[in-house]
Write an enzyme that holds these catalytic residues in place. Structure first.
Site, short mmCIF file in Angstrom:
data_model
loop_
_atom_site.label_atom_id
_atom_site.label_comp_id
_atom_site.label_asym_id
_atom_site.label_seq_id
_atom_site.Cartn_x
_atom_site.Cartn_y
_atom_site.Cartn_z
N HIS A 201 1.71 1.89 -3.22
CA HIS A 201 0.69 2.76 -3.81
C HIS A 201 1.13 4.21 -3.84
O HIS A 201 0.31 5.11 -3.92
CB HIS A 201 -0.64 2.61 -3.05
CG HIS A 201 -1.30 1.28 -3.25
ND1 HIS A 201 -2.53 0.96 -2.72
CD2 HIS A 201 -0.89 0.18 -3.93
CE1 HIS A 201 -2.86 -0.28 -3.07
NE2 HIS A 201 -1.88 -0.78 -3.80
N ASP B 26 0.87 -1.18 0.00
CA ASP B 26 0.00 0.00 0.00
C ASP B 26 0.91 1.23 0.00
O ASP B 26 2.06 1.12 -0.42
CB ASP B 26 -0.97 -0.05 1.19
CG ASP B 26 -2.26 0.72 0.92
OD1 ASP B 26 -2.18 1.83 0.36
OD2 ASP B 26 -3.35 0.23 1.26
#
Ligand code: NAG
Ligand code: NAG
Ligand code: NAG
Ligand code: NAG
Ligand code: NAG
Ligand code: NAG
Ligand code: NAG
Ligand code: NAG
Ligand code: NAG
Ligand code: NAG
Ligand code: NAG
Ligand code: NAG
Length: 413
Positions: free
Chosen positions: A251, A228
């Site tokens: 991310h 993430d």
């Protein structure tokens, strides 16, 4: 040798803690045989957590929540391994609830003038949590949305000032690796992080850092592989520097998400992100802000606030879906966002020397700057971004950016 005193303190439930204390230095001795070293670690902090030193130089298995707060002038030498048990039934109801996004933590570390160093490892035993998220299921967007499945953050710096965390490896976090909560002057350096799943279930929500209500945070010279955000600037992160980072599989380095909770004010300002290598990522330089929401009780948009003075410089991407992205309708459907634009304004955002190649997941698009309320004073210089060659010339999409000064031709989506 005669100065060594072995302290075997008898704790509640008949659990024995073993700590060797010499003056103000406490060395934690593993209980071994799969026993829980949590009580010993707590005992060491209780004895040596002020004007002292804690040594964790062995392998420790931890099945007890660590609340080590109220520390002062302490150094913690972690040259061994602190491994949390994969005991979902223990950690879910017992990990410490931190309210924001329902996060919980296994270790709450707090105080003034703390150094954690030593080349050791914090192992979150994440695989059971990656699999459990799919098999047991989560009821919320984040960690502790239930007491039967709450994925604890391995280390939270809480209500602290003057903290240095350096030369530590993080393995397989169940959830965010680090939570910086209501703290100031916290520095992380030379951190190696690997959160990766061995099954088909991904290492979800394994953010490198989430910073919340904190000021003067510095993160540098870290090597991150996770699932993430590499670093996430959550509500009320100010005066923060992130540099010399290698991020793989993440991310992106993200402002937000912000504006999630109606009635709250979220501020992120004065952030400098410099010298980043971002590979195999969903996003590169990212800003994500929820749209508005008609409900005064919304937990999915409608919050207020601002994002101001954010610089991303010398940022190299490769195989990244959205190298540059600002989205002011994050997790908000288009119709709602149009009717209720975001109440979190975005201004003074600067992209300097963002270079490299996208993944092609967005075809030729390499930049998306999309606001629901006008965003102001966006600049970009030294941009050299390409999609993979089969997609042809790069495309740049902008919506609702007032008078941007960009070195690429940005068109309406
Ligand atoms: C512990 O403190 C005593 C008294 O200050 C000192 O003499 C001794 O050298 C110290 N021991 C160690 C191992 O530092
Ligand atoms: C952690 O310990 C401190 C000091 O003992 C205590 O005041 C606090 O309530 C504890 N926090 C939690 C969440 O248990
Ligand atoms: C911070 O703590 C260390 C011990 O870990 C101590 O040597 C140092 O003097 C402390 N700094 C301040 C400003 O008190
Ligand atoms: C990390 O700690 C180890 C063990 O003390 C040491 O050998 C190494 O030099 C340290 N690395 C950094 C970058 O400080
Ligand atoms: C937190 O958990 C509650 C249920 O306990 C849920 O209603 C809420 O939506 C969750 N919030 C987030 C942000 O996940
Ligand atoms: C940029 O960061 C990398 C680590 O990712 C480091 O090796 C390099 O020296 C840094 N470059 C500059 C100019 O500081
Ligand atoms: C952020 O800071 C502002 C200004 O101090 C404050 O009004 C707001 O409540 C804070 N928001 C959060 C989420 O802490
Ligand atoms: C913008 O943020 C950077 C990084 O924190 C800071 O050095 C600079 O002074 C800020 N600029 C303004 C105008 O506040
Ligand atoms: C919002 O929450 C308040 C207090 O819990 C409640 O009285 C009110 O009905 C809620 N409003 C909506 C629109 O859900
Ligand atoms: C970028 O990634 C592609 C594969 O995704 C690879 O072929 C290429 O060598 C990489 N380029 C750089 C500069 O790292
Ligand atoms: C941007 O890149 C150019 C060329 O490599 C370099 O001269 C300049 O210093 C960089 N800008 C910043 C702010 O680092
Ligand atoms: C990429 O282009 C293909 C072919 O035109 C199209 O089907 C697809 O929807 C596009 N993807 C995106 C994310 O725009």
């Amino acid at each position: 040798m005669q100065l060594l005193a072995v302290l075997l303190a008898l704790l509640p439930l008949g659990v024995s803690a073993s700590v060797v204390k010499v003056n103000s230095t406490c060395t934690v001795v593993p209980v071994g045989k799969g026993g829980d070293d949590g009580p010993s670690i707590l005992s060491a902090f209780a004895q040596c957590g002020q004007n002292g030193k804690i040594i964790l130089d062995q392998y420790y298995s931890v099945n007890t929540v660590l609340n080590t707060t109220g520390l002062k002038n302490v150094s913690i030498e972690l040259s061994g391994i602190v491994q949390y048990t994969p005991d979902i039934a223990y950690w879910s109801p017992n990990s410490i609830f931190l309210t924001y996004q329902n996060a919980t933590t296994a270790w709450l570390l707090g105080g003034n003038n703390i150094t954690l160093y030593g080349g050791g490892t914090i192992d979150g035993n994440g695989q059971v949590w990656y699999d459990g998220l799919k098999t047991i299921g989560s009821t919320g967007t984040a960690g502790g949305s239930s007491t039967t499945f709450a994925r604890p953050v391995p280390l939270t710096i809480f209500n602290s000032s003057d903290v240095l965390i350096t030369n530590i490896t993080y393995l397989n976090s169940p959830f965010w690796n680090n939570f910086v909560y209501e703290s100031s002057n916290v520095e992380y350096s030379f951190i190696t992080m690997l959160s990766a799943s061995y099954s088909n279930n991904s290492a979800s929500n394994t953010d490198g850092w989430d910073i919340y209500r904190s000021d003067h945070i510095t993160i540098h010279d870290c090597h991150i592989t996770n699932g993430d955000d590499c670093v996430s600037f959550k509500p009320n992160t100010t005066n923060t520097w992130v540099y010399n980072m290698f991020c793989n599989g993440s991310h992106g380095i993200s402002v937000g998400s912000l504006g999630q909770y109606a009635g709250e004010t979220d501020i992120v300002s004065n952030v400098l992100v410099n010298n980043i290598t971002m590979l195999n990522a969903q996003n590169g330089a990212r800003i994500k802000v929820f749209g508005g929401n008609p409900s005064p009780n919304s937990t999915a948009g409608g919050g207020m606030g601002y994002v101001k003075n954010i610089t991303y410089s010398n940022f190299f991407v490769n195989n990244t879906d959205f190298p540059i992205t600002t989205n002011q309708c994050y997790s908000t459907d288009a119709a709602t966002c149009e009717a209720y634009p975001s109440k979190v304004t975005i201004s003074d955002v600067h992209y300097i020397n963002v270079t490299g190649m996208s993944s092609g997941a967005e075809n030729a698009t390499v930049v998306t700057l999309e606001c629901s309320e006008p965003c102001t004073n966006f600049t970009a210089t030294g941009t050299h971004l390409l999609p993979p060659s089969k997609f042809g010339a790069p495309q740049y999409l902008c919506a609702n950016i007032t008078s941007p000064v960009l070195d690429f031709n940005c068109t309406a989506p």
